[in-house]
Structure formats: C-alpha cells, structure tokens
Design an enzyme around this catalytic site. Structure first.
Site, mmCIF file in Angstrom:
data_model
loop_
_atom_site.group_PDB
_atom_site.id
_atom_site.type_symbol
_atom_site.label_atom_id
_atom_site.label_comp_id
_atom_site.label_asym_id
_atom_site.label_seq_id
_atom_site.Cartn_x
_atom_site.Cartn_y
_atom_site.Cartn_z
ATOM 1 N N GLU A 193 2.735 -1.221 6.126
ATOM 2 C CA GLU A 193 1.858 -1.953 5.218
ATOM 3 C C GLU A 193 2.650 -2.708 4.151
ATOM 4 O OE1 GLU A 193 1.269 1.109 6.214
ATOM 5 O OE2 GLU A 193 -0.596 0.800 7.320
ATOM 6 N N THR A 250 5.841 1.057 12.758
ATOM 7 C CA THR A 250 6.520 2.295 12.381
ATOM 8 C C THR A 250 6.007 3.489 13.192
ATOM 9 O OG1 THR A 250 4.970 2.452 10.535
ATOM 10 C CG2 THR A 250 7.168 1.595 10.068
ATOM 11 N N ASP A 315 -5.151 -2.592 11.792
ATOM 12 C CA ASP A 315 -4.487 -1.330 11.473
ATOM 13 C C ASP A 315 -4.919 -0.226 12.437
ATOM 14 O OD1 ASP A 315 -2.864 0.519 10.149
ATOM 15 O OD2 ASP A 315 -4.379 0.998 8.642
ATOM 16 N N LYS A 342 -6.668 5.281 16.498
ATOM 17 C CA LYS A 342 -7.586 4.800 15.473
ATOM 18 C C LYS A 342 -8.694 3.908 16.022
ATOM 19 C CE LYS A 342 -4.978 4.566 11.101
ATOM 20 N NZ LYS A 342 -4.549 3.591 10.076
ATOM 21 N N HIS A 622 -6.154 4.521 -6.356
ATOM 22 C CA HIS A 622 -7.177 4.904 -7.324
ATOM 23 C C HIS A 622 -8.603 4.665 -6.861
ATOM 24 C CE1 HIS A 622 -4.366 6.007 -10.482
ATOM 25 N NE2 HIS A 622 -3.660 4.934 -10.172
#
EC number: 1.1.2.8
Length: 701
Positions: A193, A250, A315, A342, A622
């Site tokens: 990312e 990765t 992703d 995924k 966050h």
C-alpha cells in the site's frame, strides 16, 4: 444465531502425513498419554490447523476453564499463533516482542524485545502486529516490523543472529510468521500500500546468510529481469512506470509446503497502487499479483502459478491461508490446494501443477458474476473497475471476504471452516493521484467510501456488514452450515478430534462449537476482542487450549462504525484453558470516552478540506468518520490539552513513541488545522446524534 444449511455429507480424504498417520481419537489416562505439541505455525506442513486431540470433547467441554493467563505489556493488536515445544509456549506480541512461558503454569521463562523503533508504525498498513515464530532444533525465528529476521536460542532467548531482509529506506515491514524448510527459513514482507516491490527470501538457519530471493513482480525493464518467470510476467504489465512506485505483490502472510512434491506455495498480495489504471494504464493481468505461486524451496525457482484476480484493482490479495489436502473429486483422488482469498471465491487447485479445478463464492460477491469453469478466470461485471465512475457499494471491499485469520480443515467431516465477512466499499479513481513515498498510495479516492451522515443511507449500508463462520464443503463447493456473528473481524479457527471447533470473536468471547453442526457448546468472556487463532496441546495427559487475545488489526483501525459490535477494549493476554480449572480474570475496568469539543471555528469549506485530508492521511489508523475501534485514540474525544498540542502531535511527532510520527513533510499548519476542524465537527455531530451513547472501548494509554 446458527443456521443449518442441511447439505449432504460427502466423503473427503486427507492423505497428508499430518492426517493419515493419526490413530482415531482416544480417551487415555494421564500416565499413558504422550505429549502432543504444536511445533509449526499451521500445526503441520499442510497448514490444516486440525488437531486429533480428543480429551476435550462435546460431552465435557462445558467443564473447560481458565488454567492461567498472562498480561502482555502492550495494548495493541495480537495475531500470533503460539508454538508449544518441550513444555514451553512461545508467543509474539505487539512491536515484535517474543515471550516464552512454562506451558503448564504460565511462569515467564524469558522475554525478548527487538527494539523496533516506534516511529516505524507509519510504515504499517494494519497495526503493530506479529503472527508468530518458527522453530527448528532448539532455535526460534521471527520477523520484526522494521524488516529484520531474528534467530534466538529457544532455551534462554539469547540472540543467535539477525539480518536486515529489506531496504530500510523503503516502507517495508514484516508481520507474518516465517516457515522453516530443511536448512532454510523462509520470510516475506509487507508494504504494498505504501509502494514497494514484493519478494520472498530464504535464509540459512545457522548463520542467516541469504540462499535465494524470488521477486513477485518485475522491476525496471531497462535493468533486465532476475529470471525467465519475471520476464514473462513483465509482458502482462501494460505501460508504466510501475517500478517507480514498486508494483506491490508482497508476500505478507500465507505459505504452505508439500514435502512429497518439494513445493513451497506462497500467497502474493495486491498491487502498488491498488488501482490498475495508474500502475498499468494499458491493462494486463499484472503477474504475479494476487496469485498463488509454487516455488522449488531448494533454489527459489518458479514452478507454477495461478492468479485468483487478474489485473487486480481492489486489494484482493491471495495472501490468505492456504490448506493442502487430498480430496476425492469426480471419483478421482486429487492432491489439492484450497484457498479463500479476499475476492470472495473459494478455490480448489491441483497442487502438483496449479491446474484450476473449481471456484465458487463463499461470501457476497458483486464485482464478478462467476469464475469461468473453462478458463479459471473471474468474469468481471461492468463498472467494477471504476474506470469511468465510482462503483457503488461493492463486495467484497479491501478488508476481503476473508482476511488473514486462519481457517482449519477437519478431514473426518470434510469441512473447511472459514471466518467469512461482508464489508463493502465504494471504489473510485483518484484523479489527483501523486506517488507519495512512505505514505499510502492506493490510487483510489476514499471520500466516496466514507459512511455518510444521512441516517437512512448509513443504516442501509451497515445492514450489509456481516461476520460468519462458514463450514465449507470443498467437494460439494457449498456451505454445509453457518454461524452468524454480531459483526466482522472475528478470529482464526481450530478444529479437533473431539468434534470441536474453537474461535474467538470481535465481541470478546472464545467459543467452542460442534464441528459437525455448528451448535454452540461453551464460551468464555475474554474481556477483549480475539482475532488470533486458538491452538491445542497435551502435557502430562492433560489437553490444553490456548489463544492470544487482544483486539486490533486493520479493521479495528479503519473500520469506524463498520464494527457493528461496537468498539472493543484492548486487554492483551495469553489465555490457557484445561478441564476442571476455574481461574478468574480480574474485573474489567470500564473506561468511557468523554466528548467535550470546543466551539467550532472552522467554516464549512475548511471542514470539507479537513475531511479530505483526514481520509488521505489519518483514516487508516483512526477510523472512518474518526470513530475509533478501541485500539488507537478516538479523535472525536480529544481533550483541551490535546487540541492545544495538535500541531505538535501531527506535524512535530510529539507522540512518536506511540507510533504517531510527525507529518511535517506532507502537511502544512493550515492543513492540520483543517483536520482539527473536521474532528471538532465530528465530535459535535456525535453529541447531537446521540451516537456518543454507543458502547465504547478503552482509550489508548
């Protein structure tokens, strides 16, 4: 809630060494029972995570109680699989810490701190986690967040050697567990990312010298290619220059090994950036992104590959848990590799050749209609690649239908247990994309994916969010039963010969189910969300169950209100259970968040700019809408002191020791004030809407 899908039971064979040589589950006396250890990450080379131990079973699991616990010294995500060897339990914690305990009593034998710089947290996509150690001949091996591979003496924790496996000038990281094959320890890395080039490496177990390295994506064509496999891969990349960003790919988690075939299987991740329009503007499959690749572990040479998501733009990594088994398919026994990556489809491949056998959706899938049975390629629906417009709510999102949380495979029942989830996302092209070294580089615009304030729209979106256990029949390619959770991001799986299935969940419980039907039999209040997988072992005739507990990881950081179970406190512990024990945890101290924002001084345009900057720089730790997930501070609840120090924290790095580095190279003072204005706006909105009365987790100390 349990839902029985009443599908017929089909015979499934597991002929790997870990399954075929086990005798039927036995009831044994303490004096007759040999010790049974957990010596490898997935229990065996096939990564089945199924133990034949049956002393704890469906009849007596209600007598299971806490034998001992250990409080970890950090309150961040815990994802490790413990190893149990020679009466010692080895686990890893946040910041790549390693712990050795007496597996019977919990007494701490030793502790090792590799002293990862706390400001390295900015280079991590998904919390300061570690998934465990590897072991061979009295030696431990583990990776660190800053890219080192470390070997310790298992007896006393003393350092044998350490090697830097990555370029420290680039935002690489290691969170996955190594694997040991012969005289080599295998390790990958993360960071796609943020813009790196993926690879997997093999180091010598004795001295840490490099044996080989396999890159998963091609580099700069003008510099040539490391091997013929990468030369072929480069033909599938259209345009560029992808190599300036890194390309991604990765190998950050799953591996498996077949000793009979001498094949190492690695799962390869997403592209850098996610958005194919930017990294490969002329299209192409972009090998070996989102692929399972088989390598010869002797020299790292390519053998075969299968790509689950050609030309990935979402992703949709293929780094998820892989399981090896032998299945009877259409009357023929086939050695297979199984994966639920995924992208929402469950795959069965012939592990000898990579031949595609079958794929069906195990989760909600809207980006593709199906996987073509002839080509093995997904049929992508119109608009899913967001080339002309945002997608609308698409499933799965980047969290995946299944993330890193391990599955397990029960050979007797012929079931793979999947910790499935539905968390949608709106994908949109970032028209203003610029490569920012060291920061997130997805190439997508996060603003359309943020939950709106409109209650009707928000509630409709949240109703699509799910978390379940799926008991998947890999021969029938359909679920046999499901268990519904309160929400997503639940723990990894363990099945046993006692017809039990163990899983921790986001609600803070460790639960035992009947492995054949999904009926809940027992639960334990762990006082914190559990995402790591349980393990089991036997010492002195007694069977134990152990799990590393501690809420964290990517979804608790970024999910916001998608965490429908509510924010969970992180109380990081190693919990160990056995029959007849009744140790109690101390009472959990409730710590409520206080929302007391100052008056809003920013105008609407400044708040909107602050939201855009927040979604670019802050959301990944966050939470969407600044709604904290219980791991890092909830920024709606800033104190007057924190408001006064906001510039020093965000630009100056005042809290770097907690992983909050300074962003002075990316944000100006007016940018930071705009972000603060957005946070003040979110706090006032929370108070006005009554959302502050939702259950909240603990603040980060």
């Amino acid at each position: 809630m349990h839902r029985d899908l009443a599908l017929p039971v089909l015979g499934v064979l597991c002929l790997l060494a870990a399954c075929s040589r086990e005798q039927p589950p036995e009831r044994v006396t303490a004096t007759a029972a040999p010790d049974v250890e957990w010596r490898q990450h997935g229990l065996d080379n096939a990564e089945t995570r199924h133990s034949p131990l049956a002393q704890i079973d469906t009849d007596n699991v209600t007598d299971l109680g806490l034998a001992w616990y250990f409080d970890y010294p950090t309150a961040r995500g815990k994802e490790a699989t413990p190893l149990i060897i020679d009466g010692t339990i080895y686990s890893t914690g946040s910041w790549s810490h390693v712990f050795a305990h007496d597996a019977r009593t919990g007494a701490l034998k030793w502790f090792y701190n590799p002293e990862v710089p706390r400001d390295w947290a900015v280079h991590l996509c998904c919390d300061v986690v570690n998934r465990g150690v590897a072991y061979q001949d009295g030696h431990l091996f583990f990776g660190t967040l800053d890219g080192r591979l470390v070997s310790l003496d298992a007896d006393d924790g003393s350092l044998r050697w350490e090697i830097q496996t990555t370029d420290r000038d680039k935002p690489y990281s290691i969170t996955g567990a190594p694997r040991v094959i012969g005289d080599k320890v295998i390790i990958g890395n993360g960071g796609a990312e943020l813009g790196v080039r993926g690879y997997v490496s093999a180091y010598d177990v004795e001295d840490g010298s490099l044996h080989w390295r396999f890159y998963t994506v091609p580099g700069d064509p003008e510099k040539g290619f490391e091997n013929a496999a990468l030369e072929h891969a480069a033909e599938t990349w259209g345009g560029g220059p992808w190599w300036e960003i890194g390309g991604g790919g990765t190998v950050w988690d799953s591996m498996a090994y077949d000793p009979a075939l001498n094949l190492l299987y690695i799962g390869v991740g997403n592209g850098a950036p996610w958005n194919r329009q930017l990294r490969s503007p002329d299209g192409g499959d972009n090998l070996y992104l989102s692929s399972i690749v088989a390598l010869n572990p002797d020299d790292g040479s390519y053998v075969w590959h299968y790509q689950t998501t050609p030309g990935d733009s979402w992703d949709y990594t293929a780094t998820q848990h892989m399981i090896l088994a032998d299945l009877v398919i259409d009357g023929e026994e086939r050695p297979v590799l199984m994966q639920a990556p995924k992208n929402g489809f469950f795959y069965v491949l012939d592990r000898r050749t990579g031949e595609f056998l079958t794929a069906e959706p195990y989760a909600t899938v809207t980006w593709a209609s199906h996987v073509d049975p002839e080509t093995g390629r997904p049929v992508v629906v119109e608009g899913a690649r967001y080339e002309a417009a945002p997608t609308g709510l698409q499933l799965p999102g980047p969290i995946g239908g299944h993330n890193w949380h391990p599955m397990s495979y029960h050979p007797e029942h012929g079931l793979v247990y999947i910790p499935r989830q539905d968390v949608g996302w709106v994908y949109a092209h970032d028209d203003a994309f610029e490569h920012r070294p060291g920061y997130w580089n997805t190439g997508t615009d996060s603003r359309p994916a943020a939950l709106p304030d409109d209650p009707a729209i928000k509630d409709a979106v949240l109703k699509t969010v799910r978390g379940t256990i799926v008991a998947w029949d890999p021969v029938a390619m359909a679920p046999r039963w499901e268990v519904e959770h309160a929400g997503p991001w639940n723990g990894g799986m363990l099945s046993t010969g006692g017809n039990l299935l163990f899983q921790g969940n986001a609600e803070g419980e460790l639960v035992a189910y009947r492995a054949d039907t999904g009926e809940e039999l027992w639960s334990f209040d762990a006082q914190t969300g559990i995402v790591a997988p349980p393990v089991t072992y036997r010492l002195d005739g007694e069977q134990y169950v152990a799990v590393v507990a501690g809420w964290g990881g990517s979804l608790p950081l970024v999910g916001g209100e998608a965490l429908t179970a509510g924010p969970i406190a992180n109380r990081s512990r190693l919990l160990v259970f056995k029959l007849g024990s009744a140790t109690a945890l101390p009472a959990a101290e409730a710590r409520e968040l206080v929302f007391d924002p100052p008056p809003q001084t920013a105008d609407a345009d400044t708040v909107a700019e602050g939201k855009a900057l927040y979604l670019q720089y802050c959301v990944f730790c966050h939470g969407d809408g600044a709604v904290g997930g219980g791991v890092t501070p909830d920024l709606r609840a800033l104190t007057p002191e924190t408001h006064a120090q906001f510039q020093a924290i965000v630009r100056g790095g005042l809290h770097w020791e907690q992983g909050m580095v300074g962003f002075s190279d990316a944000l100006e003072e007016e940018d930071v004030e705009a972000i603060r204005g957005y946070l003040v706006d979110r706090a006032h909105y929370t108070l006005a809407s009554g959302d502050s009365e939702r259950p909240v987790g603990a603040e980060l100390d």
